[in-house]
Design a protein around this motif. Structure first.
Motif, PDB file in Angstrom:
ATOM      1  N   ALA A   1       0.831  -1.204   0.000  1.00 20.10           N
ATOM      2  CA  ALA A   1       0.000   0.000   0.000  1.00 20.10           C
ATOM      3  C   ALA A   1       0.869   1.258   0.000  1.00 20.10           C
ATOM      4  N   ILE A   2       1.970   1.245   0.757  1.00 21.30           N
ATOM      5  CA  ILE A   2       2.869   2.403   0.785  1.00 21.30           C
ATOM      6  C   ILE A   2       3.507   2.616  -0.588  1.00 21.30           C
ATOM      7  N   ALA A   3       3.909   1.527  -1.241  1.00 20.59           N
ATOM      8  CA  ALA A   3       4.489   1.647  -2.582  1.00 20.59           C
ATOM      9  C   ALA A   3       3.462   2.170  -3.584  1.00 20.59           C
ATOM     10  N   ALA A   4       2.208   1.743  -3.451  1.00 18.04           N
ATOM     11  CA  ALA A   4       1.175   2.214  -4.377  1.00 18.04           C
ATOM     12  C   ALA A   4       0.879   3.699  -4.181  1.00 18.04           C
ATOM     13  N   ILE A   5       0.893   4.161  -2.927  1.00 16.06           N
ATOM     14  CA  ILE A   5       0.672   5.592  -2.677  1.00 16.06           C
ATOM     15  C   ILE A   5       1.800   6.416  -3.282  1.00 16.06           C
ATOM     16  N   ASN A   6       3.038   5.974  -3.089  1.00 16.74           N
ATOM     17  CA  ASN A   6       4.170   6.730  -3.607  1.00 16.74           C
ATOM     18  C   ASN A   6       4.275   6.653  -5.127  1.00 16.74           C
TER      19      ASN A   6
ATOM     20  N   SER B   1      -6.341  14.128   1.315  1.00 18.30           N
ATOM     21  CA  SER B   1      -6.886  13.098   2.209  1.00 18.30           C
ATOM     22  C   SER B   1      -6.950  13.555   3.656  1.00 18.30           C
ATOM     23  N   ILE B   2      -6.322  14.667   3.989  1.00 14.50           N
ATOM     24  CA  ILE B   2      -6.394  15.206   5.347  1.00 14.50           C
ATOM     25  C   ILE B   2      -7.644  16.067   5.465  1.00 14.50           C
ATOM     26  N   ALA B   3      -8.527  15.703   6.366  1.00 12.07           N
ATOM     27  CA  ALA B   3      -9.787  16.434   6.600  1.00 12.07           C
ATOM     28  C   ALA B   3     -10.501  16.707   5.288  1.00 12.07           C
ATOM     29  N   PRO B   4     -10.942  15.674   4.557  1.00 12.03           N
ATOM     30  CA  PRO B   4     -11.598  15.923   3.262  1.00 12.03           C
ATOM     31  C   PRO B   4     -12.920  16.661   3.389  1.00 12.03           C
ATOM     32  N   GLU B   5     -13.518  16.677   4.573  1.00 15.12           N
ATOM     33  CA  GLU B   5     -14.775  17.403   4.731  1.00 15.12           C
ATOM     34  C   GLU B   5     -14.562  18.914   4.762  1.00 15.12           C
ATOM     35  N   VAL B   6     -13.323  19.367   4.925  1.00 19.52           N
ATOM     36  CA  VAL B   6     -12.995  20.796   4.887  1.00 19.52           C
ATOM     37  C   VAL B   6     -12.511  21.114   3.481  1.00 19.52           C
ATOM     38  N   TYR B   7     -13.246  21.934   2.772  1.00 22.66           N
ATOM     39  CA  TYR B   7     -12.916  22.249   1.382  1.00 22.66           C
ATOM     40  C   TYR B   7     -11.893  23.380   1.333  1.00 22.66           C
ATOM     41  N   GLY B   8     -10.915  23.219   0.462  1.00 26.01           N
ATOM     42  CA  GLY B   8      -9.908  24.253   0.282  1.00 26.01           C
ATOM     43  C   GLY B   8      -8.841  24.221   1.361  1.00 26.01           C
ATOM     44  N   HIS B   9      -8.130  25.351   1.517  1.00 25.63           N
ATOM     45  CA  HIS B   9      -7.061  25.521   2.506  1.00 25.63           C
ATOM     46  C   HIS B   9      -5.981  24.451   2.337  1.00 25.63           C
ATOM     47  N   GLU B  10      -5.592  24.230   1.081  1.00 18.71           N
ATOM     48  CA  GLU B  10      -4.601  23.194   0.810  1.00 18.71           C
ATOM     49  C   GLU B  10      -3.230  23.541   1.373  1.00 18.71           C
TER      50      GLU B  10
ATOM     51  N   ILE C   1      -6.036   5.329   8.280  1.00 18.89           N
ATOM     52  CA  ILE C   1      -5.125   4.265   8.703  1.00 18.89           C
ATOM     53  C   ILE C   1      -3.977   4.110   7.713  1.00 18.89           C
ATOM     54  N   LEU C   2      -4.252   4.301   6.408  1.00 20.61           N
ATOM     55  CA  LEU C   2      -3.180   4.198   5.414  1.00 20.61           C
ATOM     56  C   LEU C   2      -2.231   5.395   5.508  1.00 20.61           C
ATOM     57  N   ILE C   3      -2.789   6.591   5.722  1.00 21.00           N
ATOM     58  CA  ILE C   3      -1.921   7.761   5.886  1.00 21.00           C
ATOM     59  C   ILE C   3      -1.051   7.603   7.131  1.00 21.00           C
ATOM     60  N   LYS C   4      -1.623   7.049   8.184  1.00 23.12           N
ATOM     61  CA  LYS C   4      -0.871   6.850   9.420  1.00 23.12           C
ATOM     62  C   LYS C   4       0.304   5.901   9.206  1.00 23.12           C
ATOM     63  N   LYS C   5       0.084   4.821   8.481  1.00 20.12           N
ATOM     64  CA  LYS C   5       1.176   3.879   8.222  1.00 20.12           C
ATOM     65  C   LYS C   5       2.199   4.469   7.256  1.00 20.12           C
ATOM     66  N   PHE C   6       1.737   5.233   6.280  1.00 18.05           N
ATOM     67  CA  PHE C   6       2.674   5.864   5.357  1.00 18.05           C
ATOM     68  C   PHE C   6       3.568   6.865   6.090  1.00 18.05           C
ATOM     69  N   VAL C   7       2.977   7.678   6.961  1.00 19.64           N
ATOM     70  CA  VAL C   7       3.757   8.664   7.718  1.00 19.64           C
ATOM     71  C   VAL C   7       4.718   7.968   8.673  1.00 19.64           C
ATOM     72  N   ALA C   8       4.258   6.896   9.326  1.00 21.27           N
ATOM     73  CA  ALA C   8       5.141   6.169  10.250  1.00 21.27           C
ATOM     74  C   ALA C   8       6.317   5.531   9.512  1.00 21.27           C
ATOM     75  N   TYR C   9       6.063   4.997   8.311  1.00 20.50           N
ATOM     76  CA  TYR C   9       7.155   4.410   7.529  1.00 20.50           C
ATOM     77  C   TYR C   9       8.144   5.481   7.074  1.00 20.50           C
ATOM     78  N   ALA C  10       7.635   6.627   6.637  1.00 24.02           N
ATOM     79  CA  ALA C  10       8.524   7.691   6.179  1.00 24.02           C
ATOM     80  C   ALA C  10       9.375   8.236   7.326  1.00 24.02           C
ATOM     81  N   ARG C  11       8.810   8.376   8.506  1.00 22.91           N
ATOM     82  CA  ARG C  11       9.575   8.870   9.648  1.00 22.91           C
ATOM     83  C   ARG C  11      10.630   7.868  10.091  1.00 22.91           C
ATOM     84  N   GLN C  12      10.346   6.606   9.967  1.00 23.54           N
ATOM     85  CA  GLN C  12      11.252   5.577  10.481  1.00 23.54           C
ATOM     86  C   GLN C  12      12.367   5.222   9.510  1.00 23.54           C
TER      87      GLN C  12
END
Length: 884
Positions: free
Chosen positions: A415-420, A432-441, A704-715
């Motif tokens: 999943a991490i490889a597919a996102i990248n 994907s962060i707070a998709p209910e809030v429009y704009g403010h990218e 959950i996918l963003i959380k694992k992607f961020v954890a992998y990138a930090r580590q």
């Protein structure tokens, strides 16, 4: 009429039979249940006189089967003994330490001098399965003296036991093949077996070395060797780390391992657990369990041949005289596979009991992995209140989790490889962060960089009108972080107390970690309405500046490390952000605290051409077009479609790319346009991150996918700057420093702190591409984010351009009141010269303001122009334009 209540003791089901008097026989103590009389102990049988008359023999109490733990649950017949054993469930299993022995006789075998320290009830039988296992473990310790320090075991009283050392011993595996399974299912007995084996090996080692030990002389006194005390085993990596949600009641008395953060630490307590005595007549050594303040003494000798009833000497230096040291801590789990927003769902917690050498082995806010035995403790002693039990963990080993890497499954790596592999993964993650809030990218991108982080924390502040979605962005960031904390200023003083370290408990001796200390160690602390935490802003400022929390005590001073990233939001003091005032005049935040935020964004609710897109976005969101139920499975099946992923990262390699410093030939980083320069005037990151007309069906990532992607990138990713990126950062920093000298805003001087922030932001941007090298394209995005932050927080004119970066502002601020006033006056003078008249009514002035791009606040602007001498009021809604 009801009789008055009886005085004295409250009525109970447990009554004394003889005190009631009269009637048929009742036992001395009995229960009443459904009209039946149930003896409490059953030592005396009902109608025992009749049974004796018929010639039946009644067994004395000493020959009857024991009641309590381990009694076989047989059915009661007509002639069966009447007791309370049928009230116990048939599936009840007694714990290993359920039978507490009150006293023991120290009758150790010659081969194992510490047998009674570990096995209180069992007697040693040569050739038994237990003896064979102990001998095999002893042989393992003797074959591997380089893995175990026998002298350190004698001095410390414990030794670590890694699973890799003992489970790979083939000779031990042949004798004890189910060692790991026994340690998981029967931990106390297995640990006693391992500890006894080490105890025997250490004793034999001390006997071998004592032959050459120095002896006492007239000039030098050498103390005699002391008897070895009890040795404790600290197992490591025998069971996998799991979450508290997967631990059920069926796991009681089994070994579990939990990873989490220490949120509270209690005061250590000490009490005498065992006291050893020696018979002055036969020299027999015995030990008695001690409870409470009363210290019982033996009333007879344990040896059958001895008839001594007194004269027992207390032996304080005996190994069987033991102090019980106990400490209670609370552990908050940090699990990668769980999602918490700290508002509706909180991480689970469990109490942990530390004993002996484990006391004070952890500190407040530390990330640890605790392995222990799951136990139950009663909360209510009163039977009428119900039998409520609470689970807790009796620790057998602790390990610092700071150096332990998180393990990712093959599905997670796919999943991490597919996102990248997405053409624009940065845009996908931002949307994907707070998709209910429009704009403010731009604000979302800054929060994403704070989540990933560089070599040091990245702090972000969001300021704007109420109801624009700042809290939603913070909650989304709290879900994505691996470990963190959330504080909401809406709760006032209650939230302020949760920010720093506090004392709790009945005697105020329980130290509780606040949100800042819980998020330490590279975590994230989200602060909602930070302007309302005015009483605790000094603590927050201290943590952001020094990375420490100081705790002054009576006669002492404590310091705790608190290194975390902060994402905070604040509301304007007057309810709506006033663009004609400085940032510090709009929010209630200290200037020193404001300087600690690397990026500050102003989110305004202004009418624009994107309102139609916002309406369509909200309709699609509620219609289900942007639901994320099946996104995880779809991303796991997506093939890798580009060469943008850093292969060395998945292979476990490090380094900073190819090392040649050529940004144009780097294949590990995706580019929008290879020919774009860093100081490009037409580069608009906000426009590139925004949703385009063809992005309506974009599959957003679940948290959950963003959380694992961020954890992998930090580590796994440790990016370094190449030569081109370093030159780009230096060029922008020098231009920013030169422009700050002539700036009229309140941003303050530009120093080395801003340079470090640029480097850390560039490293975080490279981590999002899983690249071990920071390229000029990464620096370009960071410069765009920083330029937007400066533009939104400054008093600027309508045509503001950053001379330091050469890139235009993204227009998020919309211009201040002074800029609007200048444009309005200029348009009025031009209109007056074109029409040949200077008298205008209010509607005409409103139309002129609309042509100048001013959609709101015309009345206030007209009043300001009137007071400034640009307009003269001639009558109701009639004004005269003053020529320049």
């Amino acid at each position: 009429m009801n009789p008055p209540p009886a005085r004295g003791r409250a009525p109970s089901r447990f009554v004394r039979g003889r005190a009631r008097g009269g009637g048929a026989y009742r036992p001395y103590f009995y229960f009443r249940r459904n009209g039946r009389v149930i003896p409490a102990r059953g030592n005396r049988q009902p109608n025992s006189g009749e049974a004796a008359a018929e010639g039946s023999r009644v067994d004395p109490p000493a020959n009857r089967p024991a009641r309590g733990w381990g009694r076989p649950g047989n059915r009661r017949g007509r002639g069966a003994a009447l007791d309370c054993s049928f009230l116990r469930p048939e599936n009840y299993a007694a714990p290993e330490d359920g039978q507490q022995v009150q006293s023991i006789a120290v009758d150790n075998p010659q081969t194992h001098s510490g047998w009674r320290l570990y096995f209180l009830r069992e007697n040693y039988q040569e050739g038994s399965e237990l003896a064979t296992r102990i001998t095999a473990v002893e042989a393992h310790f003797q074959r591997n003296p380089h893995n175990y320090d026998f002298v350190a075991v004698r001095d410390q009283g414990f030794f670590p036991l890694p699973a890799g050392d003992i489970l790979q011993d083939d000779d031990l595996t042949k004798v004890w093949p189910e060692l790991q399974e026994d340690l998981k299912e029967h931990p106390l007995r297995t640990l006693s077996t391992l500890a006894l084996a080490m105890h025997t090996v250490v004793v034999n080692h001390l006997l071998d070395t004592s032959e050459v030990a120095p002896v006492s002389t007239l000039e030098q006194f050498v103390p005699p060797p002391q008897r070895l005390r009890k040795v404790y085993v600290r197992p490591l990596d025998f069971v996998p780390v799991e979450g508290l949600s997967g631990v059920t009641h069926s796991r009681v008395d089994t070994l579990v391992a939990i990873r989490g953060t220490v949120t509270s630490v209690g005061e250590p307590t000490y009490n005498l657990a065992w006291q050893a005595f020696r018979c002055s007549r036969c020299q027999m050594e015995m030990a008695m369990r001690q409870k409470g303040t009363f210290q019982p003494r033996p009333y007879h000798c344990k040896r059958d041949e001895c008839v001594a009833r007194d004269g027992f000497l207390a032996m304080r230096s005996s190994p069987y005289t033991r102090l019980s040291v106990r400490q209670i801590i609370r552990l908050q789990e940090t699990l990668l596979g769980s999602i918490y927003d700290f508002e509706s769902s909180m991480p689970e917690e469990i109490d942990v009991e530390l004993r002996h050498d484990l006391v004070d082995s952890v500190q407040l806010g530390q990330k640890v992995i605790i392995t222990g035995v799951l136990k139950l403790q009663e909360l209510d002693e009163d039977e009428s209140a119900g039998n409520h039990k609470q689970a807790y963990l009796r620790a057998v080993s602790t390990e610092d989790a700071a150096g332990r890497k998180t393990q990712f499954s093959d599905r997670d790596l796919e999943a991490i490889a597919a996102i990248n592999a997405e053409p624009n993964s940065f845009k996908l993650l931002v949307q994907s962060i707070a998709p209910e809030v429009y704009g403010h990218e731009m604000a979302k991108a800054a929060c994403l960089l704070s989540l990933v982080g560089g070599d040091s924390p990245i702090n972000v502040l969001l300021v704007g009108d109420p109801g624009i979605g700042k809290t939603k962005i913070l909650q989304s960031c709290a879900q994505i972080t691996e470990h963190g904390a959330h504080v909401s200023g809406k709760r006032g003083a209650q939230s302020a107390q949760r920010l720093g370290i506090t004392f709790a408990g009945r005697n105020k001796k329980v130290l509780q970690a606040g949100a800042l200390l819980t998020a330490s160690g590279g975590g994230l602390c989200t602060l909602d309405d930070v302007d309302k935490l005015a009483s605790k802003q000094s603590i927050l400022l201290q943590c952001l500046q020094s990375g420490e929390i100081n705790l002054p005590l009576a006669g002492a001073f404590g310091t705790f490390p608190a290194n975390f990233s902060a994402i905070a939001c604040a509301n304007p003091q007057k309810g709506q952000y006033d663009e004609g005032r400085y940032l510090l005049q709009n929010i209630n935040i200290a200037p020193a605290l404001l300087r600690e935020f690397h990026l500050v964004y102003v989110l305004l609710d202004k009418p624009s051409e994107r309102d139609m897109s916002l309406t369509a976005h909200v309709r699609a969101l509620h219609a289900g077009a942007k639901k994320r139920a099946k996104i995880a499975a779809s991303y796991a099946m997506k093939p890798k479609s580009s060469d943008s992923i850093c292969e060395t990262t998945f292979a476990g390699g490090g380094g900073g790319g190819d090392g040649n410093g050529d940004g144009d030939g780097d294949e590990s980083v995706k580019r929008e346009d290879d020919n774009d320069s860093i100081m490009q005037h037409d580069f608009d990151l906000d426009k590139q991150l925004a949703l385009q007309p063809g992005d309506e069906n974009m599959d957003l990532l679940p948290p959950i996918l963003i959380k694992k992607f961020v954890a992998y990138a930090r580590q796994e990713v440790r990016p370094l700057l190449n030569e081109h990126a370093s030159n780009s950062i230096l060029q922008y920093f020098l231009g920013l420093q030169a422009s700050s000298e002539h700036s009229e805003n309140d941003s303050g001087p530009i120093g080395s702190g801003q340079l470090h922030g640029l480097i850390h932001l560039s490293q975080a941007r490279a981590r999002l591409d899983l690249s071990n090298e920071v390229t000029p394209q990464h620096v370009r995005d960071v410069i765009a984010l920083l330029t937007e932050s400066i533009a939104q927080t400054s008093l600027k004119n309508g045509g503001f351009k950053s001379e330091a970066s050469g890139s235009r502002s993204a227009g998020g601020g919309g211009g201040g009141k002074s800029a609007q006033l200048r444009n309005f006056v200029f348009m009025m003078q031009q209109r007056s010269a074109a029409l040949g008249r200077r008298i205008f009514d209010f509607e005409e002035l409103k139309e002129i303001g609309n042509r100048a791009g001013i959609l709101t606040g015309i009345s206030q602007l007209v009043e300001i122009a009137n007071m400034g001498g640009h307009l003269l009021k001639k009558g109701p809604n009639m004004y005269e334009v003053v020529p320049d």
